[in-house]
Design an enzyme around this catalytic site. Sequence first.
Site, mmCIF file in Angstrom:
data_model
loop_
_atom_site.group_PDB
_atom_site.id
_atom_site.type_symbol
_atom_site.label_atom_id
_atom_site.label_comp_id
_atom_site.label_asym_id
_atom_site.label_seq_id
_atom_site.Cartn_x
_atom_site.Cartn_y
_atom_site.Cartn_z
ATOM 1 C CE1 TYR A 117 -4.281 -1.633 0.578
ATOM 2 C CE2 TYR A 117 -2.790 -3.302 1.424
ATOM 3 C CZ TYR A 117 -4.030 -2.940 0.957
ATOM 4 O OH TYR A 117 -5.025 -3.876 0.866
ATOM 5 C CB CYS A 118 2.364 2.934 -2.759
ATOM 6 S SG CYS A 118 3.659 4.055 -3.178
#
Length: 147
Positions: A117-118
């Site tokens: 999850y960026c």
Amino acid sequence: MQFGQSQKAIDRLTAEQRRITQDAGTERPFTGEYNDHKDPGIYVDIVSGEPLFASTDKYESGCGWPSFTKPIAPENINELRDNSNGMVRTEVRSTYGDSHLGHVFPRGPAADGGLRYCINSASLRFIHRDDMENEGYGEYLDQVEEA
């Protein structure tokens, strides 16, 4: 605790926070406040306050944005197909605030599920472990390890 989007919360955002959360913008890599952040606690939506990620699940991916292996409460995350900028990606938005947070990629640590999850720092507010109980997030203390 109730979470939701309000015009009052949106009006308090900086221009950069508004560009990211309301207009699906992206921070320049390695410039966000939380990219190298290592304190124990949780990250919540800057607009709604809903809990999103725990410091325990944060890792250094080298991509230039805070990266997490999983959300603290999966029901607070919506994943949507994103075809912008000539790419096919999965956008991550908060459920109650409907804030654009960033993207999720299938290139994370395999031992932790394989996801990355960026997330844009500008979409987040950090709550230190020591303040979680007082701010109403005590139920998530068991998901945050001591530093």
